[in-house]
Design an enzyme around this catalytic site. Sequence first.
Site, PDB file in Angstrom:
ATOM      1  N   TYR A  90     -26.396   1.594 -84.174  1.00  0.00           N
ATOM      2  CA  TYR A  90     -27.359   1.750 -83.069  1.00  0.00           C
ATOM      3  C   TYR A  90     -27.299   3.137 -82.436  1.00  0.00           C
ATOM      4  CZ  TYR A  90     -29.823  -2.496 -83.303  1.00  0.00           C
ATOM      5  OH  TYR A  90     -30.675  -3.461 -83.738  1.00  0.00           O
ATOM      6  N   LYS A 125     -30.765   2.519 -74.539  1.00  0.00           N
ATOM      7  CA  LYS A 125     -30.842   1.187 -73.910  1.00  0.00           C
ATOM      8  C   LYS A 125     -29.975   1.135 -72.649  1.00  0.00           C
ATOM      9  CE  LYS A 125     -33.735  -1.017 -76.612  1.00  0.00           C
ATOM     10  NZ  LYS A 125     -35.137  -1.105 -76.168  1.00  0.00           N
TER      11      LYS A 125
HETATM   12  N1  LIG Z   1     -36.184  -6.788 -82.715  1.00  0.00           N
HETATM   13  C1  LIG Z   1     -34.997  -6.833 -82.161  1.00  0.00           C
HETATM   14  O1  LIG Z   1     -34.002  -7.285 -82.760  1.00  0.00           O
HETATM   15  C2  LIG Z   1     -34.819  -6.360 -80.734  1.00  0.00           C
HETATM   16  C3  LIG Z   1     -33.676  -6.753 -80.021  1.00  0.00           C
HETATM   17  C4  LIG Z   1     -33.519  -6.308 -78.709  1.00  0.00           C
HETATM   18  C5  LIG Z   1     -34.472  -5.493 -78.139  1.00  0.00           C
HETATM   19  N2  LIG Z   1     -35.572  -5.120 -78.870  1.00  0.00           N
HETATM   20  C6  LIG Z   1     -36.557  -4.239 -78.215  1.00  0.00           C
HETATM   21  O2  LIG Z   1     -37.818  -4.878 -78.177  1.00  0.00           O
HETATM   22  C7  LIG Z   1     -38.810  -3.870 -77.992  1.00  0.00           C
HETATM   23  C8  LIG Z   1     -39.958  -4.121 -78.964  1.00  0.00           C
HETATM   24  O3  LIG Z   1     -39.522  -3.879 -80.296  1.00  0.00           O
HETATM   25  P1  LIG Z   1     -39.822  -4.899 -81.481  1.00  0.00           P
HETATM   26  O4  LIG Z   1     -38.502  -5.309 -82.045  1.00  0.00           O
HETATM   27  O5  LIG Z   1     -40.802  -5.912 -81.060  1.00  0.00           O
HETATM   28  O6  LIG Z   1     -40.452  -3.929 -82.607  1.00  0.00           O
HETATM   29  P2  LIG Z   1     -41.961  -3.469 -82.901  1.00  0.00           P
HETATM   30  O7  LIG Z   1     -41.816  -2.425 -83.969  1.00  0.00           O
HETATM   31  O8  LIG Z   1     -42.814  -4.614 -83.174  1.00  0.00           O
HETATM   32  O9  LIG Z   1     -42.409  -2.802 -81.535  1.00  0.00           O
HETATM   33  C9  LIG Z   1     -42.029  -1.496 -81.162  1.00  0.00           C
HETATM   34  C10 LIG Z   1     -43.238  -0.902 -80.470  1.00  0.00           C
HETATM   35  O10 LIG Z   1     -42.913   0.403 -79.954  1.00  0.00           O
HETATM   36  C11 LIG Z   1     -44.093   1.156 -80.038  1.00  0.00           C
HETATM   37  N3  LIG Z   1     -43.826   2.582 -79.881  1.00  0.00           N
HETATM   38  C12 LIG Z   1     -42.918   3.356 -80.536  1.00  0.00           C
HETATM   39  N4  LIG Z   1     -43.022   4.638 -80.123  1.00  0.00           N
HETATM   40  C13 LIG Z   1     -43.998   4.661 -79.177  1.00  0.00           C
HETATM   41  C14 LIG Z   1     -44.588   5.682 -78.383  1.00  0.00           C
HETATM   42  N5  LIG Z   1     -44.192   6.966 -78.470  1.00  0.00           N
HETATM   43  N6  LIG Z   1     -45.577   5.354 -77.518  1.00  0.00           N
HETATM   44  C15 LIG Z   1     -46.011   4.076 -77.414  1.00  0.00           C
HETATM   45  N7  LIG Z   1     -45.495   3.059 -78.138  1.00  0.00           N
HETATM   46  C16 LIG Z   1     -44.505   3.362 -79.012  1.00  0.00           C
HETATM   47  C17 LIG Z   1     -44.616   0.803 -81.428  1.00  0.00           C
HETATM   48  O11 LIG Z   1     -45.962   1.209 -81.596  1.00  0.00           O
HETATM   49  C18 LIG Z   1     -44.426  -0.695 -81.415  1.00  0.00           C
HETATM   50  O12 LIG Z   1     -45.563  -1.322 -80.897  1.00  0.00           O
HETATM   51  C19 LIG Z   1     -38.096  -2.523 -78.189  1.00  0.00           C
HETATM   52  O13 LIG Z   1     -37.745  -1.993 -76.927  1.00  0.00           O
HETATM   53  C20 LIG Z   1     -36.836  -2.937 -78.931  1.00  0.00           C
HETATM   54  O14 LIG Z   1     -35.774  -2.003 -78.780  1.00  0.00           O
HETATM   55  C21 LIG Z   1     -35.778  -5.548 -80.135  1.00  0.00           C
END
Ligand SMILES: NC(=O)c1ccc[n+]([C@@H]2O[C@H](COP(=O)([O-])OP(=O)(O)OC[C@H]3O[C@@H](n4cnc5c(N)ncnc54)[C@H](O)[C@@H]3O)[C@@H](O)[C@H]2O)c1
Length: 258
Positions: free
Chosen positions: A154, A161
Amino acid sequence: MLHGKKAFVFGILNDYSLGWHIARELHQQGCEMGFSHMPGEKFERRVVKAVEPFKPRFLTPCDVTKDEDIASAFKAASDNFGTFDLLVHSLAFAPAEVFANPFIETTRAAWQTALDVSAYSLVALARAALPLMNPGGSIVTLSYFAAEKYIPNYNMMAVAKAALECSVRYLAAELGRHEKHIRVNAVSAGAVKTLAAKGTGDIDRMIEHYQQKSPLPWGENDSATYVGKSALYLLSDMASGVTGEIHYVDGGYNTVGW
Ligand SMILES: NC(=O)c1ccc[n+]([C@@H]2O[C@H](COP(=O)([O-])OP(=O)(O)OC[C@H]3O[C@@H](n4cnc5c(N)ncnc54)[C@H](O)[C@@H]3O)[C@@H](O)[C@H]2O)c1
């Protein structure tokens, strides 16, 4: 639960996105929604398709690293909604090298990008949202356990984060005391297979680890739904006394010490 409420949702890419699962819960509770997408036709097409079931009031391009994009996204919210109640920040990004190289190799540029997209954007969006948000509104962002403990690969995203979670507390303190009494919370989600998660390294091995360690079953299809439901709680009046919290939705993984 949310009839008459309006939400502005950032961070949906497809129907695997955690933002999509949050939007589904909001839609089921009668909330009206507008959405942002990354600029570009390819992104727009994917997001239009993904959010179509939620009957969006508007869709607007926004790269959160660009102040002018943020200004025009909130202009779209103002034009379409007038005011709104809920803000969902479900986005993050760090360059691929961050996950592939040792942490000690983190470049200044990668550090800045990860912090800018993944943490500063919450502050920038909250600031742009505040004049348009109705009193008693709620903001939810998405974090991950790596903010707190070492998780392989990470690296800089974990630092981002940690900054995000700290920003939640500072925003919660300021906006809670603001005359509008806006709440700000984070859902710290367990590992879910999304596009962003695939980019962090070995997501399959990570999910397997959750399946072995977490008290509740985790990593099956329902996990993203659990995240959506808890975000709904934090966004709704059910959580009207809750702010500045990092709420774990990970099957209890973070509570296990071995
Ligand atoms: N999937 C997991 O295991 C997990 C666990 C904990 C937290 N998260 C967090 O959840 C959130 C959503 O991620 P996800 O897992 O749904 O993945 P995802 O890829 O579906 O979503 C990530 C989003 O970030 C957007 N993005 C990236 N750069 C950007 C920018 N410059 N401007 C605007 N938008 C931007 C992308 O377009 C996308 O819609 C993130 O903050 C991620 O860190 C995910």
